[in-house]
Design a protein around this motif. Structure first.
Motif, short mmCIF file in Angstrom:
data_model
loop_
_atom_site.label_atom_id
_atom_site.label_comp_id
_atom_site.label_asym_id
_atom_site.label_seq_id
_atom_site.Cartn_x
_atom_site.Cartn_y
_atom_site.Cartn_z
N ASP A 139 0.73 -1.18 -0.12
CA ASP A 139 0.17 -0.15 -0.12
C ASP A 139 0.87 1.15 0.12
O ASP A 139 0.42 2.58 0.22
CB ASP A 139 -1.09 0.06 1.13
N SER A 140 2.30 1.16 -0.33
CA SER A 140 2.97 2.22 -0.32
C SER A 140 3.23 2.95 -1.54
O SER A 140 3.95 3.94 -1.75
CB SER A 140 4.44 1.68 0.10
N PHE A 141 2.49 2.23 -2.51
CA PHE A 141 2.63 2.98 -4.03
C PHE A 141 1.19 2.99 -4.56
O PHE A 141 0.47 2.16 -4.32
CB PHE A 141 3.64 2.27 -5.01
N LYS A 142 0.96 3.74 -5.72
CA LYS A 142 0.00 3.59 -6.65
C LYS A 142 0.43 4.22 -7.93
O LYS A 142 1.33 5.01 -7.93
CB LYS A 142 -1.08 4.61 -6.19
N GLN A 159 5.43 9.09 -30.38
CA GLN A 159 5.06 9.21 -28.91
C GLN A 159 4.53 7.97 -28.33
O GLN A 159 4.03 7.24 -28.90
CB GLN A 159 3.94 10.41 -29.18
N LEU A 160 5.32 7.97 -27.04
CA LEU A 160 4.93 6.57 -26.26
C LEU A 160 3.95 7.20 -25.23
O LEU A 160 3.42 8.25 -25.04
CB LEU A 160 6.31 6.30 -25.60
N THR A 161 3.61 6.08 -24.37
CA THR A 161 2.47 6.19 -23.33
C THR A 161 3.47 6.24 -21.99
O THR A 161 4.08 5.34 -21.68
CB THR A 161 1.31 5.25 -23.08
N ARG A 162 3.47 7.19 -21.23
CA ARG A 162 4.30 7.23 -19.94
C ARG A 162 2.93 7.10 -18.74
O ARG A 162 2.11 7.57 -18.80
CB ARG A 162 4.83 8.59 -19.91
N ILE A 163 3.62 5.83 -17.87
CA ILE A 163 2.70 5.66 -16.76
C ILE A 163 3.58 6.15 -15.50
O ILE A 163 4.47 5.61 -15.28
CB ILE A 163 2.34 4.27 -16.81
N TYR A 164 2.80 7.07 -14.86
CA TYR A 164 3.51 7.41 -13.54
C TYR A 164 3.10 7.00 -12.45
O TYR A 164 1.74 6.63 -12.32
CB TYR A 164 3.13 9.02 -13.39
N GLY A 165 3.99 6.54 -11.58
CA GLY A 165 3.52 5.96 -9.99
C GLY A 165 4.22 6.69 -8.94
O GLY A 165 5.26 7.59 -9.20
N LEU A 166 3.34 6.86 -8.00
CA LEU A 166 4.06 7.55 -6.82
C LEU A 166 4.51 6.35 -5.71
O LEU A 166 3.74 5.22 -5.87
CB LEU A 166 2.87 8.36 -6.13
N ALA A 167 5.27 6.52 -5.00
CA ALA A 167 5.95 5.58 -4.09
C ALA A 167 6.79 5.83 -2.96
O ALA A 167 7.47 6.70 -3.22
CB ALA A 167 7.00 4.63 -4.77
N PHE A 168 6.46 5.56 -1.98
CA PHE A 168 7.14 6.07 -0.73
C PHE A 168 7.61 4.97 0.12
O PHE A 168 6.88 3.67 -0.05
CB PHE A 168 6.24 7.03 0.03
N ASP A 169 8.09 4.95 1.32
CA ASP A 169 8.48 3.83 2.20
C ASP A 169 7.18 3.24 2.76
O ASP A 169 7.38 2.15 2.85
CB ASP A 169 9.29 4.29 3.20
N THR A 170 6.19 3.98 3.19
CA THR A 170 4.98 3.62 3.98
C THR A 170 3.74 4.22 3.29
O THR A 170 4.10 5.43 2.73
CB THR A 170 5.01 3.94 5.36
N LYS A 171 2.77 3.55 3.69
CA LYS A 171 1.31 4.17 3.28
C LYS A 171 1.06 5.68 3.79
O LYS A 171 0.73 6.52 2.94
CB LYS A 171 0.17 3.19 3.71
N LYS A 172 1.43 5.89 4.85
CA LYS A 172 1.48 7.18 5.65
C LYS A 172 2.08 8.02 4.77
O LYS A 172 1.66 9.18 4.61
CB LYS A 172 2.00 6.81 7.29
N GLU A 173 3.40 7.89 4.43
CA GLU A 173 4.08 8.78 3.62
C GLU A 173 3.43 9.24 2.34
O GLU A 173 3.63 10.28 1.70
CB GLU A 173 5.55 8.48 3.46
N LEU A 174 2.92 8.13 1.72
CA LEU A 174 2.47 8.15 0.36
C LEU A 174 1.04 9.17 0.55
O LEU A 174 0.83 10.13 -0.25
CB LEU A 174 1.85 6.67 0.03
N ASP A 175 0.12 9.10 1.78
CA ASP A 175 -0.89 9.89 1.91
C ASP A 175 -0.60 11.16 2.10
O ASP A 175 -1.25 12.05 1.72
CB ASP A 175 -1.89 9.19 3.16
N GLU A 176 0.53 11.34 2.94
CA GLU A 176 0.99 12.64 3.32
C GLU A 176 1.28 13.47 2.10
O GLU A 176 1.21 14.71 1.86
CB GLU A 176 2.18 12.83 4.27
N TYR A 177 2.02 12.69 1.10
CA TYR A 177 2.34 13.26 -0.12
C TYR A 177 1.16 13.86 -1.01
O TYR A 177 1.25 14.93 -1.41
CB TYR A 177 3.34 12.35 -1.04
N GLU A 178 0.26 12.93 -0.83
CA GLU A 178 -0.99 13.19 -1.72
C GLU A 178 -1.76 14.33 -1.18
O GLU A 178 -2.11 15.23 -1.65
CB GLU A 178 -1.90 12.04 -1.89
#
Lengths: 590, 590
Positions: A139-142, A159-178
């Motif tokens: 749950d630390s990435f999406k 032109q290519l398709t780029r898929i971006y992902g967010l990733a942190f050490d923990t879900k908490k950090e991911l949530d904080e970033y969002e």
């Protein structure tokens, strides 16, 4: 950062995992390149004619989570060119992107390595989690978004398709970033800049050239006033220099031809070429040399909110953050080697003073030093001056307990440099300013002073700009304060609101407003016909730090009621008491 | 001015008298043209190979005085072209200059008139003293200098010898003028600007582009601060605008193509043309239209020390008086017709306030009006607006008892205009500023406000710049004050001088200096090793308004001694008392 199981390794691993998920769901897709980035990772794919949607992202994210437990290790092996190319062949033919990369690796004479986890193998230099299943929390990435990207960033390519992902050490950090990013969107300086009438662009003026509306001009004026006061107390001399100069100036400084691409094209005039000012240094050097100097004149600190012009491409312009005309809180300090450490310390103290005023709690100085092996090539050949000034800078940084990181081999050609990075109240990072030590340019401009022994010597020069440019700093402040500027910076400082449109209330409101303005307080008078409730709401929406309410009880007491945006009702006071309170806070800049 | 026996008529007559004297002493010389000018007259002659000296000037002056008593009248007559050309033939052939003039008169279909006095006859339109011998005092004029001048000002033509004369109604006035000019030479802003380290030019920066040294930057900053305070209290909003704009802006404003010759050439950039700002108005109009406006927003007063650029030829540049980059105390007031009179009155009051601050006792406003016969050609076709605004302007000028002269048919295309002329302390005249009413340009920029009735209307615009430009105003002030700037403008306000280099004196001096600077007073600390007498003399030479002396008696009393540049010794005071006195004078700007 580059330790095993660092966040960067996790992000890099997740890029592989994304590619694995893509190939399971879209077996015809061709993976190309997928690096770790600041907040996660991305991967660029050639999906042929297929267009992905947000639904596909959800599916891919699910598939990544499904695959993750089976990724218990990542193993690398060296392979031959043919084996590598074969690895990326599909039933539909070669993956030409990977083939191109493989050929380049071979041309450079480097080794080709493939890394495998689960059923997925990618061309890769390494740097992954050792045990993804264990190291990466599911749950630390999406996956965050889709974007278009040209192969190798060149618009002539596919032109290519780029898929971006967010990733942190923990879900908490991911949530904080969002949460931070959502807040940053609300505080976007372009959005608030428009809502709060701070700046505007106009097609007839041109892109990258902001017009400062009255509210923005107030903020810029207040910053300039702060700098002027601070620099006056610190013994700086202000100067004013023209915005144009002849080509001979910039040939002398070396801006021409090396920096020409970043300059506006010249104006040809009476057989000469005139350029818009690229930097303030050459003009300040000319002021230094306009009069003979002796050791008694040093240190000489020449300060100016100097205007510079940059030839930024239209596509690179971004609100106030990337513009074509910059007003810079610039100064050049000319000093002897003996004076250098004190001068550098004083510059640092000024930074700290500013950080405190603006409530900047998190900052770091990136201290870039030279590489002794590259003296005379990448760096001016003054080994002793390098050592001496770098030691002094380091000592000042350590003594003053300023957080800093030292970055070898990234100094400027002419001396060590410090980039100042700060974090806004919502945790976003900004690079605001650069400090540089300069051994070389004063010589090119023949700057000299007569020393005590009567000999001519060349001074050192410190370039510094703690408040950066008006454009970038105000852009930062809009986000930092979320538009809730402190009293001293607020375009409107106080709104005077009569409770009713009774003549007595209105007259008292007018008197109060007038007496505040006579004391240089930026007061605004509410129109009583608008209605009290509406006026109060408008003052709050406009983020005005104080408002003054005048009703019957106030009239009876010969007072007014002061309310604060941040702290609610302050209480009944006389106009003089309000004035004294506001002036005190303004001058303390709290 | 053009009354019979006016000073202009006398000067014109003296030009004839000079030509008569020249022909008596140098019969081969060919007279060309000789008009009256501001301080006297000149006459251009072709002396062939002969070079005149100052000795010749003395002889000619004597001869003029000898001839004068015989010039008891000047009579004109109309003649034919042939008779006229014959009149100017000499033994050596035709006077080709007079012949050229005669041919032009004929081509224009005008009459040829000759005027004679004594034995001398000249081609002339008239406008002389009726009885020169009686009207002109022999000691009220003198020949002042020789200069070269091309025939008709064209350097392709032959160079002639110009003889200048000074002439006034009385010897007293002539003497006063000469005294003033001698004083003006001592106060020359270029000379004092260098001596007092106010500004400098540099070849690499370019001609007409002054670098403001620290002392000059202080004066400019103080003027800007005065304007900001004054304008804040008067309800102006400050703005900041870029220094460049696209060609579309100046096509809209009409600067292109009509004003193109006065602009710097464009910079071509990403397919567009960018020009340096020629005037601030278009940028301010853009700020007006950046947000929808209603009648509640008017009057809107947008102020900026705006920078403009002028394509002045090298030969026309003159110190700070004619430069290529100007920082202008500009503002544009957008108002309704009903608001116009009050706004115009307030602008006038601001002028008077400034005149008082700067001790400008003599000034006149030149009020230029339209000519109703030229509506739709020379003047925008708004007969009622012309009448209404001119009447209002005239009424304000009369009511406020401001001295003014009305000049018909010299208004701008778009409205009446006022040129403000002031006299410096030594009596020299300067044109500092222009006020203009503008009917036309707000329409070109589609500036509108929603009126009470919901209809869109176009505001009037007042252009005003009471302090003119930094360049010209500081040039004026240098002469006006002869470098003895009042406390609030003085680059260094107070010098702290210890009587000896005893540690106690020096420490007290340092403390005093530091505490003054902490209160934003521009204090300078004398180097005690220089010696007391020398320090005092240096402070006087540098025209510093105050100096503080610290000796044993002062130490014993716990005080310092304050001395004034203008009023001698002030007395013993505590540092706090000195600070309060200086801050009081600074804020009162006395």
């Amino acid at each position: 950062m580059n330790q095993p199981n660092s966040l960067e390794h996790k992000r890099h691993t997740l890029a592989h995992l994304l590619a694995a998920a893509v190939l399971e769901i879209h077996p015809d897709a061709k993976p190309t390149i997928g690096p770790a980035i600041d907040n996660g990772f991305y991967y660029d794919f050639d999906f042929g004619a297929e267009k992905l949607t947000d639904k596909d992202l959800k599916d891919l994210e699910k598939r990544m989570r499904k695959l993750l437990p089976s990724w218990k290790e990542m193993t690398g092996k060296e392979v031959s060119k043919d084996d590598a190319i074969l690895q990326f062949s599909t039933p539909n033919g070669t993956n030409e992107y990977k083939a191109e990369l493989i050929n380049e690796i071979v041309t450079k004479g480097e080794k080709i390595t493939l890394y495998t986890s689960g059923k997925f193998t990618d061309l890769c230099r390494g740097g992954h989690s050792e045990n993804p299943a264990k190291d990466i929390a599911p749950d630390s990435f999406k996956l965050s978004r889709l974007a278009g990207a040209y192969w190798r960033g060149d618009e002539k390519n596919k032109q290519l398709t780029r898929i971006y992902g967010l990733a942190f050490d923990t879900k908490k950090e991911l949530d904080e970033y969002e949460t931070m990013m959502k807040e940053a969107e609300k505080r976007d300086h372009r959005k608030l800049g428009k809502e709060m009438d701070i700046f505007e662009f106009d097609d007839d003026v041109g892109p990258g050239l902001p017009l400062w509306l009255p509210n923005g001009a107030i903020i810029a004026d207040e910053l300039e006033k702060l700098a002027k006061e601070t620099e006056f107390i610190s013994g700086y001399d202000r100067v004013r220099t023209p915005h144009i100069a002849k080509d001979s100036m910039y040939l002398k400084s070396g801006h021409l031809p090396y920096y020409e691409d970043s300059m506006f094209p010249p104006m040809e005039y009476e057989g000469g070429k005139y350029y818009l000012k690229a930097m303030n240094c050459p003009h300040h050097h000319k002021i230094f040399s306009a009069r003979p100097k002796s050791y008694r004149d040093l240190p000489l600190r020449l300060a100016e909110y100097g205007t510079c012009y940059r030839h930024e491409k239209s596509g690179e312009l971004f609100g106030l953050m990337r513009v074509r005309m910059l007003e810079m809180n610039d100064a050049h300090i000319y000093c002897t080697e003996e004076q250098f450490a004190d001068e550098f310390r004083a510059v640092n103290d000024m930074y700290l003073k500013y950080f405190k005023i603006f409530g900047i709690d998190k900052y770091v100085m990136r201290f870039s030093t030279h590489d002794p092996k590259k003296l005379g090539q990448k760096y001016v050949d003054e080994p002793e001056l390098w050592k001496k000034t770098e030691d002094m800078v380091r000592k000042v940084l350590v003594d003053s307990k300023i957080p800093f990181v030292e970055v070898p081999n990234e100094a400027a050609f002419y001396g060590p440099k410090i980039d100042v990075q700060v974090w806004s109240a919502i945790g976003r990072e900004f690079t605001l300013a650069t400090n540089q030590v300069d051994f070389a340019v004063p010589k090119r401009f023949n700057l000299v002073y007569a020393d005590k022994d009567g000999k001519e010597k060349t001074p050192l020069c410190i370039h510094r700009a703690p408040l950066g440019t008006h454009e970038r700093f105000i852009g930062f402040l809009i986000e930092h304060y979320g538009g809730n500027f402190p009293l001293w910076l607020a375009p409107i400082q106080v709104k005077v609101i009569p409770v009713t449109d009774a003549e007595a209330h209105v007259r008292k409101a007018q008197e109060t407003h007038k007496s505040l303005r006579a004391k240089m307080i930026r007061s605004e008078l509410a129109d009583p016909s608008t209605g009290f409730g509406k006026n109060i709401r408008a003052a709050k929406t406009a983020r005005i730090p104080y408002f003054i309410v005048i009703g019957d009880k106030d009239m009876a007491a010969g007072k007014v009621t002061l309310e604060s945006r941040d702290n609610g009702q302050v209480g009944q006071m006389t106009t003089d008491e309000v004035t004294a309170k506001l002036l005190g806070e303004m001058s303390a800049r709290i």
